[in-house]
Motif scaffolding. Sequence first.
Motif, PDB file in Angstrom:
ATOM      1  N   MET A  96       0.796  -1.236   0.000  1.00  0.00           N
ATOM      2  CA  MET A  96       0.000   0.000   0.000  1.00  0.00           C
ATOM      3  C   MET A  96       0.828   1.286   0.000  1.00  0.00           C
ATOM      4  O   MET A  96       0.505   2.220  -0.737  1.00  0.00           O
ATOM      5  N   PRO A  97       1.902   1.383   0.804  1.00  0.00           N
ATOM      6  CA  PRO A  97       2.674   2.633   0.733  1.00  0.00           C
ATOM      7  C   PRO A  97       3.239   2.867  -0.673  1.00  0.00           C
ATOM      8  O   PRO A  97       3.348   4.008  -1.110  1.00  0.00           O
ATOM      9  N   LEU A  98       3.556   1.792  -1.390  1.00  0.00           N
ATOM     10  CA  LEU A  98       4.111   1.944  -2.738  1.00  0.00           C
ATOM     11  C   LEU A  98       3.040   2.340  -3.739  1.00  0.00           C
ATOM     12  O   LEU A  98       3.259   3.218  -4.573  1.00  0.00           O
ATOM     13  N   VAL A  99       1.872   1.701  -3.704  1.00  0.00           N
ATOM     14  CA  VAL A  99       0.855   2.070  -4.696  1.00  0.00           C
ATOM     15  C   VAL A  99       0.336   3.491  -4.447  1.00  0.00           C
ATOM     16  O   VAL A  99      -0.012   4.204  -5.389  1.00  0.00           O
ATOM     17  N   TYR A 100       0.311   3.921  -3.192  1.00  0.00           N
ATOM     18  CA  TYR A 100      -0.083   5.300  -2.918  1.00  0.00           C
ATOM     19  C   TYR A 100       1.050   6.279  -3.240  1.00  0.00           C
ATOM     20  O   TYR A 100       0.830   7.483  -3.305  1.00  0.00           O
ATOM     21  N   GLY A 101       2.261   5.754  -3.378  1.00  0.00           N
ATOM     22  CA  GLY A 101       3.404   6.632  -3.648  1.00  0.00           C
ATOM     23  C   GLY A 101       3.810   7.451  -2.438  1.00  0.00           C
ATOM     24  O   GLY A 101       4.206   8.597  -2.559  1.00  0.00           O
ATOM     25  N   LEU A 102       3.720   6.853  -1.253  1.00  0.00           N
ATOM     26  CA  LEU A 102       4.087   7.572  -0.026  1.00  0.00           C
ATOM     27  C   LEU A 102       5.502   7.195   0.402  1.00  0.00           C
ATOM     28  O   LEU A 102       6.006   6.125   0.040  1.00  0.00           O
ATOM     29  N   ASP A 103       6.123   8.062   1.181  1.00  0.00           N
ATOM     30  CA  ASP A 103       7.463   7.780   1.698  1.00  0.00           C
ATOM     31  C   ASP A 103       7.323   6.851   2.901  1.00  0.00           C
ATOM     32  O   ASP A 103       6.719   7.223   3.909  1.00  0.00           O
ATOM     33  N   ALA A 104       7.898   5.652   2.777  1.00  0.00           N
ATOM     34  CA  ALA A 104       7.678   4.658   3.831  1.00  0.00           C
ATOM     35  C   ALA A 104       8.938   3.847   4.120  1.00  0.00           C
ATOM     36  O   ALA A 104       9.800   3.687   3.255  1.00  0.00           O
ATOM     37  N   TRP A 105       9.011   3.376   5.357  1.00  0.00           N
ATOM     38  CA  TRP A 105      10.106   2.528   5.814  1.00  0.00           C
ATOM     39  C   TRP A 105       9.527   1.421   6.682  1.00  0.00           C
ATOM     40  O   TRP A 105       8.449   1.586   7.255  1.00  0.00           O
ATOM     41  N   TRP A 106      10.220   0.307   6.754  1.00  0.00           N
ATOM     42  CA  TRP A 106       9.876  -0.680   7.771  1.00  0.00           C
ATOM     43  C   TRP A 106      11.090  -0.902   8.654  1.00  0.00           C
ATOM     44  O   TRP A 106      12.231  -0.691   8.228  1.00  0.00           O
ATOM     45  N   THR A 107      10.832  -1.256   9.891  1.00  0.00           N
ATOM     46  CA  THR A 107      11.935  -1.380  10.843  1.00  0.00           C
ATOM     47  C   THR A 107      11.917  -2.756  11.492  1.00  0.00           C
ATOM     48  O   THR A 107      10.880  -3.423  11.541  1.00  0.00           O
ATOM     49  N   GLU A 108      13.091  -3.129  12.001  1.00  0.00           N
ATOM     50  CA  GLU A 108      13.232  -4.464  12.595  1.00  0.00           C
ATOM     51  C   GLU A 108      12.931  -4.461  14.084  1.00  0.00           C
ATOM     52  O   GLU A 108      12.988  -5.502  14.722  1.00  0.00           O
ATOM     53  N   GLU A 109      12.713  -3.274  14.641  1.00  0.00           N
ATOM     54  CA  GLU A 109      12.318  -3.223  16.059  1.00  0.00           C
ATOM     55  C   GLU A 109      11.135  -2.265  16.170  1.00  0.00           C
ATOM     56  O   GLU A 109      10.832  -1.527  15.226  1.00  0.00           O
ATOM     57  N   ALA A 110      10.470  -2.328  17.307  1.00  0.00           N
ATOM     58  CA  ALA A 110       9.297  -1.477  17.509  1.00  0.00           C
ATOM     59  C   ALA A 110       9.320  -0.941  18.938  1.00  0.00           C
ATOM     60  O   ALA A 110       8.464  -1.240  19.758  1.00  0.00           O
ATOM     61  N   GLY A 111      10.354  -0.145  19.224  1.00  0.00           N
ATOM     62  CA  GLY A 111      10.491   0.426  20.563  1.00  0.00           C
ATOM     63  C   GLY A 111       9.402   1.451  20.850  1.00  0.00           C
ATOM     64  O   GLY A 111       8.708   1.912  19.940  1.00  0.00           O
ATOM     65  N   GLU A 112       9.293   1.779  22.129  1.00  0.00           N
ATOM     66  CA  GLU A 112       8.294   2.770  22.552  1.00  0.00           C
ATOM     67  C   GLU A 112       8.503   4.096  21.815  1.00  0.00           C
ATOM     68  O   GLU A 112       9.638   4.543  21.631  1.00  0.00           O
ATOM     69  N   ILE A 113       7.400   4.706  21.408  1.00  0.00           N
ATOM     70  CA  ILE A 113       7.501   6.068  20.878  1.00  0.00           C
ATOM     71  C   ILE A 113       6.467   6.938  21.568  1.00  0.00           C
ATOM     72  O   ILE A 113       5.466   6.432  22.097  1.00  0.00           O
ATOM     73  N   ALA A 114       6.731   8.240  21.582  1.00  0.00           N
ATOM     74  CA  ALA A 114       5.731   9.167  22.119  1.00  0.00           C
ATOM     75  C   ALA A 114       4.702   9.396  21.025  1.00  0.00           C
ATOM     76  O   ALA A 114       5.065   9.709  19.887  1.00  0.00           O
ATOM     77  N   GLY A 115       3.437   9.198  21.364  1.00  0.00           N
ATOM     78  CA  GLY A 115       2.409   9.399  20.344  1.00  0.00           C
ATOM     79  C   GLY A 115       1.060   8.933  20.830  1.00  0.00           C
ATOM     80  O   GLY A 115       0.912   8.507  21.973  1.00  0.00           O
TER      81      GLY A 115
END
Length: 938
Positions: free
Chosen positions: A518-537
């Motif tokens: 989906m990020p590619l067909v929408y043409g959005l800037d996207a990344w995937w990561t190997e960890e999922a640490g806490e984030i503020a949000g």
Amino acid sequence: MINRTLLLVAYCLLLTAHLSLLTAQTEPKFDFYNRGEYRAGVPRPQSILRYDVGDHHTTYAQMEQVIEKIAAAAPDRVKIFDIGTTNEHRMQHLVAISAPENIARLDEIKRENARLVDPRRTSANDAAAIAQNNPAIAWMAYTIHGNESASFETFMQVIYQLAASNEPATLDILKNTVVLVLTGENPDGHERFATWYNSVAIGSPDGNAIEKREPWAIWGRVNHYRFNLNRDTLTFTQKESRNMQRAYMEWHPQLAVDHHGQPAQYFFPPVALPINPNLPQPQYNKWLDVYGRANAAAFDRNRWDYYVRDVFDAFYPGYWDMYPSLMGATGMTYETDGGGPKGLNWTRDDGTIVTFRSSIAKHYVASMTTLEATAKNKVERIKDFYDFRAKASGPPSKMKRVVIDPSHDRVKAADMIEVLRLSNIEVKVASSSFTSPTAHTYMEKDGAAARRTFPVGSYVIDLDQPQRIFAKAVLEQHTQQDKSFIDDNMARFRRNQLRGRGQPKEDYGFYDITAWSMPLVYGLDAWWTEEAGEIAGSMVDQAYLDNARRGGVSGRASISYIIPYETDTASAMVMRMMQNGMKVAVATRQLNAGGRNWPAGTFVVRISRNPETVHDRIATMAREMGVNVVAVNSGYAEEGDLSVGGEGVYSLKEPKIAIAADDGVSQESYGSIWWTFDKYGIKFTPMTLATIRGGGLKDYNVLVLPHGSAGRYFSGFGAGGVTALKQFAAGGGTIVGMSGSAVFAALKDVGLSSTKLVGSEDDKPEPVASSESKPTTATPSPTPTPRGEPASDLPTDQSPDVAPMLPPIASPSANNNRVPEGLPGAIFRATVDRTTYLNYGVNRNEMPVLLASGFFLRYSREGSNALVFDANPKKPLTVSGFVWEGNTERLLKGTSYIIDESNGGGHIILFAEDPFFRGMTRSTTRQFFNAIAFNGIF
Ligand SMILES: [Zn+2]
């Protein structure tokens, strides 16, 4: 005695002869009413319709009468829910049928079932208790392809059987399941087909009869906007899809069956390869086997032919069997063998006849058998549903999180996040910037991990959530296909390379596109990561998205409004403004206004050139379309040489758009443009090729030729039409072509563009011996499978979409693998030429684009190449999906994705692929809009 015996023998012979005649011609007439006893008060569909099953096609309104009368007579077992209207204002219904004690507590059943959906709140013990005490939810959907009409007649019989019968097996279904019959997934398409078919049909079994030739404007397979609704569960563009999705998420079924009717024999799962690796095994295959064996036993009893594990795969997540499967249900496609485009009677290849009625009977038996199997296995089926969602299953994956940076287009990013949330995918938004040491860009396949800091406002999707399997399937950059499947198809490819021009080629096993991230067909800037640490949000909710998409004006301008090109909607708004009588201009260099610099491509609305109403209208449109407009109250440039009154600010021309809509034009391609323009309020006129040829373009300055068959464009326009197109361009008109229509434009005999189709004879380095340049079909197929369902025994012009035709291609063996093999659909990295107006608003150097054909276009030597495939790429061009090893990348390098050539005073702009493929791809929206919005000024 003797006489009597003789008489009996004679009678038996007569009977045998009669029966053999029947079986040689048609199958025996199926009895839909042998599963009683039936409750007297419940009316049979035939008593309301006044014709027998399979004698006629039922219209949507007639069907509504049937279900209403049955529901009124059996309120203890039947309840009708309205789930939303179609584009043509028909109401879609979900008919719930169950035992009276279940119907009386439907809300409670729904509530209990919903507890299984989120295992974080429900223990395995609680789930086991629910599996015992709650019925299974069975979603039975029919007629998503409106012309696969046997399924439409079937569900009325299923509803009657369940509402009226006291047969023990039926009572067992009612006790152990809540059956949800979706009465028409595509009512508008079905209605076009049924009304047309009823009006012309004489029941001829001859494949050449007029009733076997659905006209272009009818084609009931697709919905109002000519979308294939069975490819729409990724981006949910269509109303019907959203209605069904809302209802689906409300019920969370354990079984979902989608009833079709295309092939020559009945199909039910197990499925063909490839199987999406995100589906947890052995659970997925186990249930296909349970249902497959149950259906096989019932079909064997009836001596009906069927097949399994062929043609229909389980890979692309956009089908209505995959969407349920990726959420824990057993999702299946059933395909019956008659009805629809085959009509009331269809002659098979051996001369036997399949009737509409017998194809309805097969669906009916499969529906009932599947419900019986669900009732019998309901405790285990419900438990597996819970386990699917509770246990970390599927192959191990490094991908733990997806991050989307919305700054390139906050409206489009919010649109995508909204689609994910409709499927209950949990998304967070970062309230401060954060860093990942293991970020992988979506623009590189198998790229290395790198440290990356993401800005405030980034969307974050952690895969550790109940919807993780579905989320991963739609978001992952690339989905691996079974190795044996790839090896098999590569072997066929190599054999095909050795075959000469006159030899038929082997078909490939691809059923649909192989890349959809989906990020590619929408043409959005996207990344995937190997960890999922806490984030503020915080969790994203609808209010957040509505706010992210909100636009407006910064004040009331006395000199001009600046419309920054920061969203796709900016250029859409500009086109809409011009079509509503307003004057807009564009800065062709850096502009200074309102104390700021703006890049080339920024729009300028000068107050002096516009009516007084411009203030209100711009405010309304900006709000609706999410555009942030800046009011400017001085024409003085603080720096630089371009102010709003400068020479480098060019006035735009109101786009007066015609679109070809006719035989040979892909309806799905035309429909995707129609739908997009409607969404943004952009006006256009669809026209036949004859009208275009006959002077229809005189009041227009833009002509869009949707994807279609190059050969049929050629024959439809004829020499006179080609001349009309050239005159249109010479007079300043802009012609936009894509995929097949781009090939048409590049044909030697058409000569609208100087580009050449890679691998065609025109593309040969040396002069060609053959003088024949008429388009021909004697070429390799540019796509391994049409963008629909596989070819059946239907005549070719009844195939799901237009048959592609190409300029002559020399025999592959003589050409040493220099003809691009058709791609089922993969995503590639294209390089942007930032200096052309076609890339106004595109503030990046690379972007992902889809290719779903073998149409590769040589660089234009006369015009510009706005988007190209690098001739010497440092990284592979392939970003996602299947490509032909040794063929695709080699031949794609140094070709163009978007070409712009001046032709006389106008422009011919060619896209290698549909800009709005299925309404799903949006990466080249700005280039497509620019081709139209800037018509006639460059
Ligand atoms: Zn179908």
